[in-house]
Design an enzyme around this catalytic site. Sequence first.
Site, PDB file in Angstrom:
ATOM      1  N   LYS A  62      11.336  -1.854   3.337  1.00 23.71           N
ATOM      2  CA  LYS A  62      10.464  -1.742   2.751  1.00 23.71           C
ATOM      3  C   LYS A  62       9.922  -2.995   1.845  1.00 23.71           C
ATOM      4  O   LYS A  62      10.819  -3.272   1.200  1.00 23.71           O
ATOM      5  CB  LYS A  62      10.358  -0.332   1.998  1.00 23.71           C
ATOM      6  CG  LYS A  62       8.981   0.179   1.379  1.00 23.71           C
ATOM      7  CD  LYS A  62       9.106   1.158   0.376  1.00 23.71           C
ATOM      8  CE  LYS A  62       7.681   1.683  -0.303  1.00 23.71           C
ATOM      9  NZ  LYS A  62       8.022   2.898  -1.127  1.00 23.71           N
ATOM     10  N   SER A 132       4.548   5.990   0.561  1.00 23.31           N
ATOM     11  CA  SER A 132       4.197   4.749   0.460  1.00 23.31           C
ATOM     12  C   SER A 132       4.955   3.967   1.338  1.00 23.31           C
ATOM     13  O   SER A 132       4.592   2.868   1.817  1.00 23.31           O
ATOM     14  CB  SER A 132       4.428   4.251  -0.903  1.00 23.31           C
ATOM     15  OG  SER A 132       5.742   4.388  -1.011  1.00 23.31           O
ATOM     16  N   SER A 156       7.265   9.454  -1.312  1.00 21.91           N
ATOM     17  CA  SER A 156       6.848   8.363  -0.264  1.00 21.91           C
ATOM     18  C   SER A 156       8.087   8.088   0.608  1.00 21.91           C
ATOM     19  O   SER A 156       8.037   7.182   1.658  1.00 21.91           O
ATOM     20  CB  SER A 156       6.851   7.000  -1.106  1.00 21.91           C
ATOM     21  OG  SER A 156       5.674   7.043  -1.799  1.00 21.91           O
TER      22      SER A 156
END
Lengths: 412, 412
Positions: A62, A132, A156
């Site tokens: 990420k 996210s 997330s």
Amino acid sequence: MISLADQKRRIEQGALTPDAALAESLTAIDKREAEIKAFVARAKNPKAQKDGPLRGIAVGIKDIIDTADMPTEMGAPSIYKGNQPRADAPIVMQLRQAGATVVGKTTTTAFAANDPTPTLNPRNLGHTPGGSSSGSAAAVAAGMIPLAVGTQTGGSVIRPASFCGVAAIKPSYRLLPPVGVKCFSWTLDTVGLFAADVEDVAIALAAITGRSELNAPELKSPRIGVVTQDFAGPPEAGGSEALQHAARAAAKAGASVRELKMPEIVQEAWRIHIVVQQFEAHQAFAWEYRENYDIMPPLLRKRLDDSRHFTPADYDAARNVTLKARAALSDILKDVDVLLALSAPGIAPKGLDSTGDARYNQLWTLMGTPCVNVPAYVADGNLPVGVQTIADFGHDAKAIAAARFMGRALKS
Amino acid sequence: MISLADQKRRIEQGALTPDAALAESLTAIDKREAEIKAFVARAKNPKAQKDGPLRGIAVGIKDIIDTADMPTEMGAPSIYKGNQPRADAPIVMQLRQAGATVVGKTTTTAFAANDPTPTLNPRNLGHTPGGSSSGSAAAVAAGMIPLAVGTQTGGSVIRPASFCGVAAIKPSYRLLPPVGVKCFSWTLDTVGLFAADVEDVAIALAAITGRSELNAPELKSPRIGVVTQDFAGPPEAGGSEALQHAARAAAKAGASVRELKMPEIVQEAWRIHIVVQQFEAHQAFAWEYRENYDIMPPLLRKRLDDSRHFTPADYDAARNVTLKARAALSDILKDVDVLLALSAPGIAPKGLDSTGDARYNQLWTLMGTPCVNVPAYVADGNLPVGVQTIADFGHDAKAIAAARFMGRALKS
């Protein structure tokens, strides 16, 4: 999807070289990425390693997590375009030390908040993959990579896993090192993993932490407490069906299943998650919010605008509730092995304007408890809904073992 | 030394402009820095602010803390030469928002571990100022700046404050945001402040946190438990005298003073501080240690070499001891207002080869309790020794109030 466990078995048996395993991923990325848009950067010349339990395994990171060989733009190029950290974050080093190969940085909503990415949900391109950790969930779901790293502050990790129909773990708070990761809220931010199946997640987590017990076998006849999370509002389309289906499947497979109501202090903890998160976010994002207000991602900026009123006294009261709720939850988890709850209110919302609602995840992030997503139900439009097994803090092996039980129960 | 409280009073009375206050510091730095070597970088064109409770106050930032306008080389230019973070760390933003002016980055031992800096102790140039926040302690002690920021993982705030004869606070764990600060151990790393006097520290901490109650008035007739820390070994030159002197002064000034023995679980917590610190350090410094082994600062590298044997089970056991010890200590702190202990075993060691021993600080860092250093005694060679007031977690106001009492008791 690419099975980490299967690649690992074939590599260990000599039926697949690490290079060939890695090539499977690279080829899959070349094939699917233009459509899915799960990556913001790709490694220049990724090479398989010869050693380590995860040799040949391609992993996506990420893009709020530091990498020494790729920029870290945090989903916010307006402020962090070309930002190049000098060091790899500890989680990246752990993966490399375990033999994995970082093949790219995956999309993240801006600063892991709400401003969406262009990433599509591989299960239904008309829907969000969630956030996210959008790119990490989507890249695994699209069969591009067998393993990806995300983070959870509200929901997330577990929510996008639910929306994309992949397994994921949000481990106990700080089981994975929270360093070199853009901070939203230091009390909440938790690094987690995505993979095709619970077994894959378990293998990866055990390998990178050096804790072999985390690759736990299936729990036999678990005691399961079903939590509807009414205090967080009703489920949405697909939600009720998924939880009922999962509870029935668990009972049928031999679990002892009963519904558990959360005590008032735990419900209160859900309500004050926002206080902890936003009070800390105002400190964590002080430079971005105050020095770069005009180019701040608009949804995050609005959340900060809307939460300026929380005082130190509000924050201290919220932390006090948190401590009491953790103790109460720990007591509850003496009577059952795990809790079972929805991983998201329902299917992934349509379109890309919203990454969905974290309201079924926030409590467990604040409690610091391990949560494992297991795909449970498929609604119309090929859209999955997951359930999460939740164990007491530090009992990640039990959450995994129960999730493996649930995975088998739901398949049979 | 420059008194923050005095500068602030004069500014508020109109007797001093913020520009003139800042100029006092800049002039003092120009005068003393070549000798003391407390700074690694100076702000290009520092300007006083017109508003904020700390307007006109010059502050130095330990160089493991990110600044957007100066490099952050972490005392390890072999690896981080020219490293320029994009953002200011939250603590830097808090200071700026309160009106302070960052005038430079202060020296730090490499990665806030043991490899010394060239900084001299302003009280006696033949001795170390202590570490790891060497420059922050020395810059305040030399009268260059009224306020400086440091961090403590073992004893890196309270010990150099003791050696240099300045006030300092290591607040409750994470009272000051631990973000944008090079990580050594996420369970331990704590941001703290140095100033000339306890009142100055109190004013600054209240201003930057927005918690006015932290600028607490002197505690009247405090109940004080004296802790000799025998479990951590005997004191060194100046140490016994300092603690006895402080205890007698407290009793004379009206405190109720008694010696307290720490229970076995708390002593055990002191012993396992090293496990928590080094297990996490191996993760936190994974990139530096594995990718830059040959150019690692040698003392830190050796500490990492020597601590490779700690296992996840050792770490889990240490965390379990920590939780139990915190509860036991909290119980003890129901019967007294604060504990009083030496801030360091004795005076600053001679020479610059060692920054001294953190053995009288490690327990309190692991406990997360607020500690305030008060200069207590001056040994031969003009070398000071401090005592620390230690309150329960979250009771920073009480630690400050008791330190103010001690300050007065020791002056009268």
